[in-house]
Design a protein around this motif. Structure first.
Motif, short mmCIF file in Angstrom:
data_model
loop_
_atom_site.label_atom_id
_atom_site.label_comp_id
_atom_site.label_asym_id
_atom_site.label_seq_id
_atom_site.Cartn_x
_atom_site.Cartn_y
_atom_site.Cartn_z
N ALA A 188 44.19 28.80 42.74
CA ALA A 188 43.98 30.26 42.77
C ALA A 188 45.29 31.03 42.91
O ALA A 188 45.34 32.20 42.54
N THR A 189 46.35 30.38 43.39
CA THR A 189 47.62 31.11 43.53
C THR A 189 48.13 31.61 42.19
O THR A 189 48.93 32.55 42.15
N VAL A 225 41.56 23.32 49.73
CA VAL A 225 43.01 23.45 49.56
C VAL A 225 43.34 23.40 48.08
O VAL A 225 44.06 24.27 47.56
N ALA A 226 42.81 22.42 47.38
CA ALA A 226 43.08 22.29 45.94
C ALA A 226 42.62 23.53 45.19
O ALA A 226 43.34 24.06 44.34
N LYS A 245 46.61 40.10 48.12
CA LYS A 245 45.98 38.82 47.77
C LYS A 245 46.96 37.67 48.00
O LYS A 245 46.57 36.58 48.42
N ARG A 246 48.24 37.92 47.75
CA ARG A 246 49.26 36.90 47.99
C ARG A 246 49.29 36.50 49.47
O ARG A 246 49.29 35.32 49.81
N VAL A 302 40.38 36.15 42.11
CA VAL A 302 41.15 35.14 42.83
C VAL A 302 40.89 33.74 42.28
O VAL A 302 41.83 33.01 41.95
N LEU A 303 39.63 33.36 42.18
CA LEU A 303 39.29 31.99 41.78
C LEU A 303 39.14 31.82 40.28
O LEU A 303 39.13 30.69 39.79
N GLY A 304 39.01 32.92 39.56
CA GLY A 304 38.84 32.87 38.12
C GLY A 304 37.37 32.99 37.75
O GLY A 304 36.49 32.48 38.45
N ALA A 305 37.13 33.69 36.65
CA ALA A 305 35.75 33.91 36.19
C ALA A 305 35.04 32.60 35.91
O ALA A 305 33.84 32.46 36.19
#
Length: 135
Positions: free
Chosen positions: A87-88, A81-82, A61-62, A21-24
């Motif tokens: 993450a979207t 929020v940012a 996840k969406r 979701v957030l990236g590695a």
């Protein structure tokens, strides 16, 4: 982050979902910044938020992304929020989805909260698009 004793499966699942979701890169930066002081907190959010809630099979996840953004916006957690707007790109939530979630925030949590979240989202979109204008 070092793996806590006992909750291996939930921690491992949480780490995998958190990365997806957030990236590695984000997770690696958080891991490198972890100290003995905040290690229990990092373990808690990896196990509870990511390994328990985000790992449940009932929502995509969406869907979780949209609900998370609405809640964070309603509570005024601007940095989160940012982070979750960024993450979207990994969750499949579209900009239209985010707009709809923030419209709900306006009605159910207040126009100022939604206005702030729209402003943050526009800035993040500009960054993601490689623009400096925030439009």
């Amino acid at each position: 982050m070092n793996e806590p004793s006992g909750e291996h499966d939930r921690y491992a699942a949480g780490l995998e979902v958190r990365r997806s979701v957030l990236g590695a890169g984000h997770v690696e930066r958080a891991s490198k910044a972890t100290t003995d002081f905040d290690r229990p907190f990092q373990e808690l959010i990896t196990e509870a938020a990511w390994g328990t809630v985000w790992s449940r099979p009932h929502w995509t996840k969406r869907e979780r992304s949209m609900v998370t953004l609405a809640l964070l916006a309603a509570l005024g957690h601007d940095e989160e929020v940012a982070m979750h707007v960024r993450a979207t790109a990994n969750t499949g939530a579209t900009r239209e989805d985010i707009c709809e979630a923030l419209l709900h925030v306006a009605i159910y949590a207040g126009v100022p909260a939604a206005n702030r979240a729209f402003r943050i989202s526009k800035r993040v979109f500009a960054e993601m698009d490689g623009r400096a204008d925030g439009q």
